[in-house]
Write a protein that holds these residues in place. Structure first.
Motif, mmCIF file in Angstrom:
data_model
loop_
_atom_site.group_PDB
_atom_site.id
_atom_site.type_symbol
_atom_site.label_atom_id
_atom_site.label_comp_id
_atom_site.label_asym_id
_atom_site.label_seq_id
_atom_site.Cartn_x
_atom_site.Cartn_y
_atom_site.Cartn_z
ATOM 1 N N PRO A 73 -4.007 2.872 12.008
ATOM 2 C CA PRO A 73 -4.464 3.979 12.861
ATOM 3 C C PRO A 73 -4.777 5.291 12.137
ATOM 4 O O PRO A 73 -5.700 6.008 12.524
ATOM 5 C CB PRO A 73 -3.303 4.160 13.835
ATOM 6 N N ILE A 74 -4.030 5.605 11.085
ATOM 7 C CA ILE A 74 -4.283 6.847 10.344
ATOM 8 C C ILE A 74 -5.614 6.748 9.610
ATOM 9 O O ILE A 74 -6.447 7.660 9.665
ATOM 10 C CB ILE A 74 -3.130 7.141 9.355
ATOM 11 N N LYS A 127 -1.162 4.397 20.642
ATOM 12 C CA LYS A 127 -0.354 3.227 21.024
ATOM 13 C C LYS A 127 -0.244 2.230 19.876
ATOM 14 O O LYS A 127 0.810 1.645 19.627
ATOM 15 C CB LYS A 127 -0.969 2.552 22.260
ATOM 16 N N LYS A 128 -1.361 2.058 19.163
ATOM 17 C CA LYS A 128 -1.370 1.141 18.022
ATOM 18 C C LYS A 128 -0.446 1.666 16.917
ATOM 19 O O LYS A 128 0.314 0.908 16.316
ATOM 20 C CB LYS A 128 -2.806 0.990 17.499
ATOM 21 N N GLY A 133 4.783 1.420 13.941
ATOM 22 C CA GLY A 133 5.878 2.210 13.380
ATOM 23 C C GLY A 133 5.444 3.371 12.512
ATOM 24 O O GLY A 133 6.243 3.930 11.750
ATOM 25 N N ILE A 134 4.155 3.762 12.618
ATOM 26 C CA ILE A 134 3.708 4.906 11.804
ATOM 27 C C ILE A 134 3.552 6.186 12.637
ATOM 28 O O ILE A 134 3.377 7.258 12.074
ATOM 29 C CB ILE A 134 2.399 4.590 11.038
ATOM 30 N N TYR A 135 3.597 6.064 13.983
ATOM 31 C CA TYR A 135 3.680 7.223 14.866
ATOM 32 C C TYR A 135 5.025 7.166 15.584
ATOM 33 O O TYR A 135 5.549 6.083 15.858
ATOM 34 C CB TYR A 135 2.565 7.222 15.913
ATOM 35 N N THR A 185 5.723 9.079 11.649
ATOM 36 C CA THR A 185 7.086 8.761 11.216
ATOM 37 C C THR A 185 7.121 8.918 9.686
ATOM 38 O O THR A 185 6.060 9.110 9.061
ATOM 39 C CB THR A 185 7.431 7.302 11.566
ATOM 40 N N PRO A 186 8.305 8.824 9.055
ATOM 41 C CA PRO A 186 8.337 8.848 7.578
ATOM 42 C C PRO A 186 7.414 7.802 6.948
ATOM 43 O O PRO A 186 6.748 8.067 5.950
ATOM 44 C CB PRO A 186 9.819 8.563 7.272
ATOM 45 N N LYS A 187 7.340 6.611 7.570
ATOM 46 C CA LYS A 187 6.440 5.552 7.084
ATOM 47 C C LYS A 187 4.982 6.021 7.182
ATOM 48 O O LYS A 187 4.187 5.829 6.254
ATOM 49 C CB LYS A 187 6.647 4.285 7.920
ATOM 50 N N GLY A 188 4.627 6.641 8.313
ATOM 51 C CA GLY A 188 3.269 7.140 8.512
ATOM 52 C C GLY A 188 2.936 8.284 7.569
ATOM 53 O O GLY A 188 1.800 8.416 7.109
#
Length: 201
Positions: A73-74, A127-128, A133-135, A185-188
């Motif tokens: 998504p990013i 949503k994606k 787990g990146i948002y 998120t930290p992952k994102g």
């Protein structure tokens, strides 16, 4: 011929503005008579409406092609931003202002369509991102989608963002980073930082 007129007129309107370009200008540019244009379009307003929708659908088709690639998504948002920047490259700053001032009904109809597409695109993207787990999970998806649309449309307001102080490319980059840093998120964040660093190289 009708399609050719729409394509050439769209190009001229983007470069010089909806008010600035006349039917005579279009006819001269295409090497045809003004009468030929009026065979296909009753008046300039009809032509402006057709051209506005032509430009809109062209951008939407390009955005949908990117969405079909199923990138993270990013990355997807950065690719969409590139498409928008390509569109803005030839657009004179006053084009949207002229549409709003001289063709308000067309402008309102366009803004509604833009909102529908943007809302669908951004809500789906969020949503994606949450699913991957990146948002962040605890974000209000509809709120973020509307805030994003509101922000994007405000970027072209030269009273708020004077062009000489805020070049559109820098403005788009800063806005997208601002949007994403609020929801990742930290992952994102790792993905975002890697993308920003690669764009700066």
């Amino acid at each position: 011929m009708r399609e050719n007129i729409i394509e050439k007129s769209s190009e001229l309107f983007l470069k010089l503005g909806f008010k600035s370009i006349t039917m005579d200008d279009i006819a001269q540019e295409m090497g045809i008579s003004k009468k030929t244009i009026y065979i296909h379009f009753n008046n300039k307003t009809t032509l402006v409406e057709e051209c506005t929708m032509f430009i809109f659908h062209k951008i939407v088709d390009n955005i949908n092609c990117i969405r079909d690639l199923q990138k993270n998504p990013i990355e997807e948002l950065y690719e969409i931003k590139k498409i928008v920047m390509l569109h803005l490259h030839d657009e004179k700053g006053s084009t949207e202002f002229q549409l709003q001032k001289y063709y308000p009904k067309i402008f309102i109809a366009l803004r509604k369509k833009q909102f529908q597409i943007m809302e669908d695109c951004i809500v789906d993207n969020i949503k994606k991102g949450v699913g991957e787990g990146i948002y962040r999970e605890n974000i209000n998806v509809d709120f973020i989608g509307r805030i994003y649309f509101s922000g994007v449309t405000t970027l072209k307001d030269h009273d708020i963002f004077p062009e000489e102080q805020f070049p559109i490319k820098v403005l788009m980059d800063d806005f997208l980073e601002y949007h994403l840093r609020g929801i990742v998120t930290p992952k994102g964040r790792k993905i975002l930082n890697a993308l920003i660093n690669s764009n700066h190289e």
